[in-house]
Design a protein around this motif. Structure first.
Motif, short mmCIF file in Angstrom:
data_model
loop_
_atom_site.label_atom_id
_atom_site.label_comp_id
_atom_site.label_asym_id
_atom_site.label_seq_id
_atom_site.Cartn_x
_atom_site.Cartn_y
_atom_site.Cartn_z
N GLY A 139 -8.47 -15.46 35.84
CA GLY A 139 -7.83 -16.33 36.81
C GLY A 139 -8.37 -17.75 36.71
N GLY A 140 -9.68 -17.86 36.43
CA GLY A 140 -10.27 -19.18 36.22
C GLY A 140 -9.68 -19.88 35.01
N ASP A 141 -9.50 -19.13 33.93
CA ASP A 141 -8.89 -19.70 32.73
C ASP A 141 -7.46 -20.17 33.02
N LEU A 142 -6.74 -19.37 33.79
CA LEU A 142 -5.36 -19.72 34.13
C LEU A 142 -5.31 -21.03 34.91
N PHE A 143 -6.16 -21.14 35.92
CA PHE A 143 -6.15 -22.37 36.72
C PHE A 143 -6.58 -23.56 35.89
N ARG A 144 -7.59 -23.39 35.04
CA ARG A 144 -8.07 -24.52 34.23
C ARG A 144 -6.98 -25.03 33.28
N SER A 145 -6.17 -24.12 32.74
CA SER A 145 -5.09 -24.57 31.85
C SER A 145 -4.08 -25.42 32.61
#
Length: 210
Positions: A139-145
């Motif tokens: 989820g963190g990777d998704l938001f960062r993208s």
């Protein structure tokens, strides 16, 4: 493709030779049962019965229900990350990419309501058995993208406020419309596409410079 998109009817017991289909069927059944009964109320026995398996046979695919929920989370975030990558790969301005990412996220939630409920509308306590780690990391990777695209728009002078706060505000707005329409289907909503377009254009008009 997430488990929401697999067959929803209860399966009959299948010969061992067809076992390659079972994992997807188990995930689809588990999504429905987790949503209907809650994590605590969902049991391996209920999930196995829904698919037409014995509990022993189900354990050949997943060690426990925590592993099942973790896999649902992983598949959901993988699908969302792939959607973001597809948007980034297409030629477009950062502002247009923001709009497309938001739209892809909202469309995913409506197309996969059970998976969305489990990933974004489940209490942290119920995610504790491994799924919370997947939600936090992927989820963190998704938001960062998404945040990186907002930062690119900010670098071009299009963002009114701080980019991270802007990204979170946009995400919160997208989550709000999906979660409310999923949780309150009986409300007298206007046509969904009209509401989504109104929300997105209103958020972007307020948070971006003209």
């Amino acid at each position: 493709m997430t488990a929401d998109l697999t067959a929803t009817s209860r399966s009959r017991r299948k010969p061992k030779g067809e076992g390659h289909e079972r994992r997807a069927e188990i995930l689809a059944a588990a999504e429905r049962i987790f949503v209907d009964h809650g994590y605590e109320g969902a049991t391996i026995r209920k999930i196995a019965d829904e698919v037409g398996l014995s509990s022993t046979a189900l354990y050949m695919h997943f060690a426990d229900k925590g592993e099942i929920l973790q896999e649902i989370c992983k598949q959901t975030f993988t699908a969302l990350l792939e959607a973001n990558r597809s948007v980034i790969a297409e030629p477009a301005s950062p502002v247009e990419r923001m709009r497309r990412m938001m739209r892809a996220y909202i469309d995913f939630g409506f197309d996969n309501p059970n998976a969305y409920r489990l990933v974004y509308m489940t209490r942290p306590l119920e995610l504790r058995e491994g799924a919370q780690d997947a939600a936090r990391e992927m989820g963190g990777d998704l938001f960062r993208s998404f945040q990186q695209v907002v930062e690119a728009a900010a670098a071009e002078g299009h963002v009114r406020g701080e980019p991270r706060a802007t990204a979170q505000a946009l995400w919160a707005g997208g989550h709000g419309i999906v979660s409310l329409m999923i949780a309150k289907p009986y409300f007298d909503w206007v046509e969904r596409e009209v509401l989504v377009d109104t929300l997105l254009e209103g958020l972007l008009a307020g948070l971006l410079k003209s």
